[in-house]
Structure formats: structure tokens, C-alpha cells
Design an enzyme around this catalytic site. Structure first.
Site, short mmCIF file in Angstrom:
data_model
loop_
_atom_site.label_atom_id
_atom_site.label_comp_id
_atom_site.label_asym_id
_atom_site.label_seq_id
_atom_site.Cartn_x
_atom_site.Cartn_y
_atom_site.Cartn_z
N SER A 18 2.33 -13.23 11.95
CA SER A 18 2.79 -12.88 10.65
C SER A 18 3.82 -13.08 10.06
O SER A 18 4.37 -12.64 8.96
CB SER A 18 2.09 -11.52 10.67
OG SER A 18 2.94 -10.64 11.76
N LYS A 68 2.40 -1.65 8.89
CA LYS A 68 4.00 -2.17 8.47
C LYS A 68 4.27 -1.84 7.15
O LYS A 68 5.89 -1.57 7.13
CB LYS A 68 3.54 -3.99 8.26
CG LYS A 68 2.91 -4.51 9.34
CD LYS A 68 2.47 -6.19 9.06
CE LYS A 68 2.19 -6.82 10.54
NZ LYS A 68 1.47 -8.00 10.20
#
Length: 798
Positions: A680, A723
Site C-alpha cells: 500500500s 489508516k
């Protein structure tokens, strides 16, 4: 109908208790009541005639007019004898039936006016066959009945007058008072004989039934005596063989327990076979110990015991909300499960898997489910389990063999439908002794676990009613086949606001109670709780938060004991630092200004979301790429993919191609002691590279996450909620995310969404435009480039 023939005036009344007198009947009895004695004395003074009538209720001591049957018998006193206690014993002979016409109260006793009752002549003839039938039935009754003295009926059977015969039989039959009174009131001999015929039929049936029951009881007694005799014989044989009474008693007890255990027929057959083997073994032999232990396990299993399940959705929801704050999705799934249970009586066991960071409430949520459903709760920790026998058990051929831990926990639960927690299912491992995760496949498969076979028990046990709940921190160590058998529910980390709420609702009150402190003595401000969370913990859950609160309260408890504190203490951030010391963590914050080659990424960890800065710098060299910061293989490959994309599209970013040949590139992810991996960070590294090569700073108030491809596509990532929360905690209010993650935005708390701005992108070009402080100008004139390689056209290597 009856015919009036004579009226007796001033005839005293003697009420009878539990006794009905018939005409031509002679019977002795005692008279003890005052009024009855007075009535008797009056009759003795006159013509010795007295009227006898039965009381309706024998318990009434002073009967009134309504308490006495109206039809009785005019009787003659044959003999009387006064007893020392004042009672009188009399011998009475019944003369004829009579009916009370009127009552005369003489103060001391009752007088009655009576009408003699005689049958009408045309109705008094009794057919001879009826008389004969009644006589035969009486003889049969006397032969069968053992409670009646047949000598009493000798004169009765010789009687030829049907009227007197019927009265004599009625007088001596052992029937209820109401039935006798009904016969007395039946003046017609033929009708009376018919009623007697019916009564005798019923009494004969009763006697025959009693005889049948007595015969069965006798047989049972004979069987019991036979068994007693044989048992005594067996005891004598055991004594000769040197077997003790204790062993014989133990065998009997085991046999009784097997019968009471409710085990299925096949299991019972296996247990009885093992019991027969045990009976033939010497009591002190090793084999007997193994066999006895095996039987104890079979007997102690809850073959047919269930907890009574609560299905009240409102109460269940209240319990879940009281025990846990937030966690809306898991709670919703649990309530759905309970709703289905109300509609479907027999349902296969449900297998849930809670996946989340440590301390988010996975184990305690399973305990709350048990409390909400009214089931027993058992927990099996699978951390470090690497032997298949831990799940399935050892075969009995091994010394010290035991059932597997699944069966052990079911036995501990004492019911066959507990909530069974398989804790840390991702921490199992494999070695030469087998794969425990493969053994769990049968346990967690609703199509198979109704006949789970433990190696030790060696009989099938039904696990289909058990509600299995597994917990894990991450999914990837769990084999795909095992994941497929579970419904995975992700428990995300808590937001700062949620942690503060949990601390205020649950943690502080719990720790105050455990440390013997009163909530009025110590007051936590919200600022103090927030300070503890940000400076002393770094986690998605609240375990370290609770530990920090406990540590603080221990220090305060000591001060209260030593009298250092005498009044209520209000805890503020300054006080927190005084008790807990220097803060352990610095708050992850955004940079103060835009810098070249510095990009703020966000990463998911087992502890929740983290802000992850990515640095990129250039140095003279020969086009080498250096990666540092303990990056995993996937993350290194992401860096290489980002580098390849930037090089292949350098012209559109305004980067001269020869710059790659003259410089080395170094990408570093700070906090190098912490291992990092995952795809990511692809767009983060690509942005850092473009910034470093173009010398254009990256905005300090924006974070990003997304996987990159060689074509510049931005692919979706996992852990979006964590996140975003990490970026929000750091004060970054703009976040770049893959467009395909739009479906995950609903997981983010609404109060956070209101404060942040999400940029949904599909390719890296969009990311560069959003992240850099200046717009890049593409290079149009290819001839200006100094090419050493003729195979390069428009900046794209063929």
C-alpha cells in the site's frame, strides 16, 4: 312410590356417623355425644324404639336438620350397657324403612315425625333369575375377595325373601356410605336388586384388578429375591477369588452412572463392553486404571445436557451495549443470529471469527455473547499449539493418553451447547506431530461436526449445537480452508473519542474497584484520559490504556495509605506526567512545512493504523536504488515498481532521462527498528521519487495510501478505516485513497468523515497533481535529451 301406613310421634333421632342401618340388621355400636345419649335415654324410658339416620358429613359433631339424610330406619333397642367413661354400648335391630316428615327440637335431643316406607305390591316381585344372578355374583365376590369374612354371608345366602336378601347383602358389602344410603333409599326390591347387581360387577372387577396387581408385585418381589440371592452368590465367588467389596460396589456405581448419563445407544454399548472388561481385570492392574479412566470420561460427558437459551433480543442488545462501547457490526451480527434462533428451532452451530488488533475486545465480546444467550462459556487458547493430538486427543494405546482439548472443554462446560472461544487461532503452528489447523477443519464444519470423533473417546460426539467463536489478530497465517469455514468479522481499532468513552464508562470504574479506591476521591478529566492515550499508549485497542490507568492508581493507592493524599484529587495532564513519568511516545504529527522527497503515507499494523513518513533523496552515482528501514519483500517490490513507472514516464513529469544514469536513489522509511511490509506504500514512494527528481516539495498536510502498477494504476488496499484514523490523529485532514476503496468509506465513523477530505484516485498522475505544491511541466523536445541509448523513444524503454 311409597305408601303411608303408620306415623310415629315423639320418636327420638339418633344421627349415625359412617354407618348405614338396614331393616332386619342387628348391630352393636357406641353412643357418646350428649344429644345422642339423651335421645337413647328417652327411647329406653318409652317403648325402646328410636329412629336411626346417617349424617351427610361424619365430621360434623353437632348435626342440624340439613346435615341428616331424610330416609333412615326405625329400630328397636335390644340391649344397652353404660361404660365407665360415660359412653353407652347398645345393640340395635333395624325394623323398617321410614322417612322424616318433620323435626321437633326438644332442646336436649331431636325428635322426628316419620312415615313408614313400603313398596307397592305390584312392584315388589323380583324375578328369580335376577335373585339367582345376584347370589352367584355374591359367591364369586366372596371367593375372590380376601378382605371380607365369608361367614357373615352364610345366613344371607340362605335367605329366600328377595327384599331381605337385598338388604342383607347391602348391609355387609364393603362399599361407600353414599352407595349404601342410595340402596337404603331404594324401597323397590327389584330396583334395589338391580343396583346391587351393578355394584357387585364393579366390586368383582376391582378385586380381579387388585389380584392382578398383587400378582405382578409378587413376581417383582420374587425377581428381586432371585437377584439378591444371585448377588450374594457373586459376592461369595468374588471373596473366594480375592476381589474386594469395594470393586463390586464400584462396578455397580459405574453401571448406574452409565444408565443415568443419557449417552446414545452406540456409546452406551461401548461403555458396557468396557465395563465388562473392567469387571474381569484385577483391580490394581494398569489396564484397570486405563479402563476406569476411560469410563469416567464417557460418563462425565454432557451427552444430553443443554443450557436453556435466552432469545430475548432486547435484553441481549442491552447486555452487549452495557459490556462494550462501539463495535456495532459484531453486535448487529450477533443479534441477527439470535433472531434466526427464534424462527428456527433446530439450527446448525454458527462459527464466527473476530479479527482485530490486540485489546479491541474480541475475547470479552465472546464472553458477552455467552451472557446474552444464557449459555456456558469456555475458552481454549490455541497460541503455540503445534500438535494435532491437542485437538483430537491421543489414542488409548499411549501411556497417559487424554482426550483432545475440544472434548476437555466441552466436559468443563457441562453442556453440549456452550459458547466455545478458540482464542488466537492465527498463532497455531505445524511440526512433525501434525497440523492442528487441519484437525480444526472438522470441528468448525457444520456439515461434519455433528459426528466429531476424538481419538481417545473413540466414539462420535455432537458438536453441532456449540457456538464456536474464533479470534485472530491477522488472517493471513490462517489456512484458506479454515478461513472458508468461518464467518469473518473485522473489529477495527477504536477512535480517540471511543477510547475516551470506554475509559470513562468501563476502565476507570473497574480499576478503581480493583484498587480499593472510591470514584469520589479520584476524578479523571477528559483531557487527562486523552493525554494518557496519546503519550503513554500506541495501540488500536485499550489494553495498554487500562494498564496505564492501573499503574497510575497503584501509585495513588500507596499515597492514600501513607496519608500523603487526604482530599479528592482531580487528575490533569500535568498530574498524569507526575505519576506515570516521561511520556513513552511522541504524538505522530504532520510536518510543519512542505519538503522535497518527503511524503506522509499511512500503514496498517496489528496495533491499528500508523502514520508512515517516506523519504527519498538523490546522490551522484550510477542509477542504483537503495532501500532502508527494514522493508519487507513486498514493500521493496513496490519501490522498484514505483521507480520503473517514474523512469518510464519521466518526460510527462518534466524529468530529464539522463538524471537517472548520473544519480543513485535512496528511499528510507523512518523508525527503522520496526519491520514494515505490504504493497500500500506504492503511490507514496512514487510521489517521493517524482518530488526528489523534480525538486518540487510535497504538501505536508496530505497523506496517501495505495498500491501501484507499472501502468500507473492505483489498486485498492485494506485497513482503510485504521489508516484514515491514524492520519486524523496526526492532524492531517486530506487523504488520497484508491477509487476502488469507496465501498469501505462507510466503515469510517461519521464524526471523522465530517472533518476530513478524501481524494479518490485511479492513477498516479492524479496523485502527483494533488500532492505536489507545483504543477509539473512535461518535456516536449526529445532532441534536447542526451541519449546514449538509441532504443529509447519518448522516455519509454522498449
Amino acid at each position: 312410590m311409597s305408601e303411608k301406613t303408620e306415623i310415629y310421634q315423639n320418636l327420638p333421632l339418633l344421627p349415625m356417623r359412617d354407618l348405614v342401618i338396614f331393616p332386619n340388621m342387628m348391630i352393636p355400636f357406641f353412643v357418646g355425644r350428649d344429644k345422642s345419649i339423651k335421645a337413647l335415654d328417652y327411647a329406653l324410658e318409652k317403648d325402646q324404639k328410636i329412629f336411626l339416620a346417617t349424617q351427610k358429613d361424619a365430621l360434623v359433631n353437632e348435626p342440624e336438620k340439613e346435615d341428616i339424610y331424610l330416609i333412615g330406619v326405625v329400630s328397636k333397642i335390644i340391649q344397652s350397657l353404660k361404660m365407665p367413661n360415660g359412653n353407652i354400648k347398645v345393640l340395635i335391630e333395624g325394623l323398617h324403612r321410614a322417612k322424616i316428615i318433620d323435626f321437633i327440637d326438644q332442646n336436649d335431643y331431636l325428635e322426628v315425625v316419620t312415615e313408614k316406607l313400603t313398596p307397592r305390591p305390584e312392584l315388589s316381585d323380583v324375578p328369580s333369575h335376577l335373585t339367582r344372578d345376584v347370589t352367584e355374583k355374591l359367591e364369586q365376590y366372596l371367593r375372590l375377595s380376601q378382605n371380607i369374612n365369608s361367614d357373615v354371608f352364610v345366613s344371607t345366602l340362605k335367605e329366600t325373601n328377595p327384599d331381605k336378601l337385598a338388604d342383607s347383602i347391602a348391609a355387609h358389602l364393603n362399599i361407600e356410605i353414599k352407595q349404601k344410603q342410595e340402596l337404603l333409599e331404594t324401597v323397590n326390591p327389584k330396583l334395589r336388586m338391580t343396583k346391587l347387581q351393578t355394584i357387585l360387577d364393579i366390586e368383582i372387577e376391582k378385586v380381579m384388578l387388585d389380584e392382578k396387581i398383587n400378582e405382578e408385585v409378587k413376581k417383582q418381589m420374587e425377581k428381586a429375591q432371585r437377584e439378591y440371592y444371585l448377588n450374594e452368590k457373586i459376592k461369595a465367588i468374588h471373596k473366594e477369588l480375592g476381589r474386594t467389596k469395594e470393586k463390586v460396589d464400584e462396578i455397580d456405581q459405574l453401571r448406574e452412572k452409565i444408565d443415568e448419563s443419557g449417552m446414545p445407544d452406540k456409546v452406551k454399548e461401548k461403555a458396557e463392553q468396557e465395563l465388562e472388561k473392567l469387571e474381569s481385570m484385577p483391580p490394581m492392574s494398569a489396564e484397570a486404571t486405563v479402563s476406569r479412566g476411560y469410563l469416567d470420561w464417557l460418563i462425565s460427558m454432557p451427552w444430553n445436557k443443554r443450557s436453556r437459551e435466552k432469545r430475548d433480543l432486547i435484553k441481549a442488545e442491552k447486555i452487549l451495549n452495557d459490556d462494550h462501547y462501539a463495535l456495532e457490526k459484531p453486535k448487529e451480527r450477533i443479534l441477527e443470529f439470535l433472531a434466526v434462533r427464534q424462527l428456527v428451532k433446530k439450527q446448525k452451530g454458527s462459527i464466527l471469527c473476530f479479527v482485530g488488533a490486540p485489546g479491541v475486545g474480541k475475547t470479552s465480546l465472546a464472553s458477552s455473547i455467552a451472557r446474552a444467550t444464557g449459555r456456558k462459556f469456555v475458552r481454549l487458547s490455541l497460541g503455540g499449539v503445534r500438535d494435532e493430538a491437542e485437538i483430537r486427543g491421543h489414542r488409548r494405546t499411549y501411556i497417559g493418553a487424554f482426550p483432545g482439548r475440544i472434548i476437555q472443554m466441552i466436559k468443563r462446560a457441562e453442556t453440549k451447547n456452550p459458547v466455545f472461544l478458540l482464542d488466537e487461532v492465527d498463532k497455531m503452528s505445524t511440526d512433525f506431530r501434525g497440523d492442528p489447523s487441519s484437525a480444526l477443519l472438522e470441528v468448525l464444519d457444520p456439515e461434519q461436526n455433528h459426528s466429531f470423533l476424538d481419538h481417545y473417546l473413540d466414539v462420535e460426539f455432537d458438536l453441532s449445537e456449540v457456538m464456536f467463536i474464533a479470534t485472530a489478530n491477522v488472517l493471513h497465517p490462517i489456512p484458506r480452508a479454515l478461513q472458508d469455514r468461518m464467518e469473518v468479522i473485522h473489529l477495527s481499532g477504536y477512535t480517540l473519542a471511543e477510547k475516551i468513552e470506554i475509559a470513562e464508562r468501563h476502565l476507570i470504574s473497574k480499576q478503581l474497584k480493583e484498587h480499593g479506591l472510591h470514584k469520589k476521591k479520584i476524578v479523571f478529566t477528559r483531557e487527562a484520559i486523552k493525554y494518557i492515550i496519546e503519550k503513554y499508549t500506541r495501540e488500536a485497542g485499550v489494553r495498554n490504556l487500562e494498564r496505564s490507568i492501573a499503574s497510575l492508581l497503584r501509585k495513588m493507592a500507596r499515597q492514600y495509605v501513607t496519608k500523603s493524599i487526604k482530599k479528592t484529587v482531580k487528575l490533569t495532564p500535568e498530574k498524569i506526567e507526575e505519576y506515570l513519568g516521561i511520556p513513552k511516545y511522541r504524538k505522530a504529527e504532520k510536518e510543519q512545512k512542505a519538503e522535497v522527497g518527503l511524503v506522509m503515507g499511512v500503514a496498517w499494523t496489528e496495533m491499528g493504523g500508523e502514520l508512515l513518513a517516506t523519504e527519498c533523496t538523490l546522490m551522484p552515482g550510477k542509477s542504483n536504488l537503495k532501500l532502508t528501514g527494514q522493508l519487507g519483500d513486498v514493500m521493496q517490490e513496490s519501490a522498484q515498481a514505483a521507480m520503473s513507472y517514474v523512469r518510464s514516464n519521466s518526460l510527462q513529469f518534466g524529468i530529464p532521462y539522463d538524471i537517472f544514469k548520473k544519480n543513485d536513489v535512496h528511499i528510507h522509511v523512518p523508525e527503522g527498528a520496526i519491520p514494515k511490509d505490504g504493497p500500500s506504500a506504492g503511490i507514496t514512494m512514487a510521489t517521493a521519487l517524482v518530488s526528489a527528481f523534480t525538486r518540487v516539495p510535497v504538501r505536508h498536510d496530505i497523506a496517501m495510501t495505495g498500491e501501484i502498477t507499472l501502468r500507473g494504476k492505483v489498486l485498492p488496499i485494506g485497513g482503510l478505516k485504521e489508516k484514515v484514523l491514524a492520519a486524523h490523529r496526526a492532524g492531517i485532514m486530506e487523504i488520497i485513497i484508491p477509487a476502488e476503496n469507496e465501498k469501505n468509506i462507510e466503515d469510517i465513523p461519521p464524526e471523522i468523515l465530517k472533518e476530513i477530505k478524501l481524494h479518490k484516485v485511479e492513477n498516479v498522475n492524479e496523485v502527483i497533481k494533488l500532492a505536489l505544491t507545483e504543477e509539473l511541466k512535461p518535456i516536449q523536445d526529445v532532441k534536447k535529451l542526451d541519449h546514449d541509448d538509441n532504443n529509447v523513444t519518448d522516455g519509454i524503454a522498449h
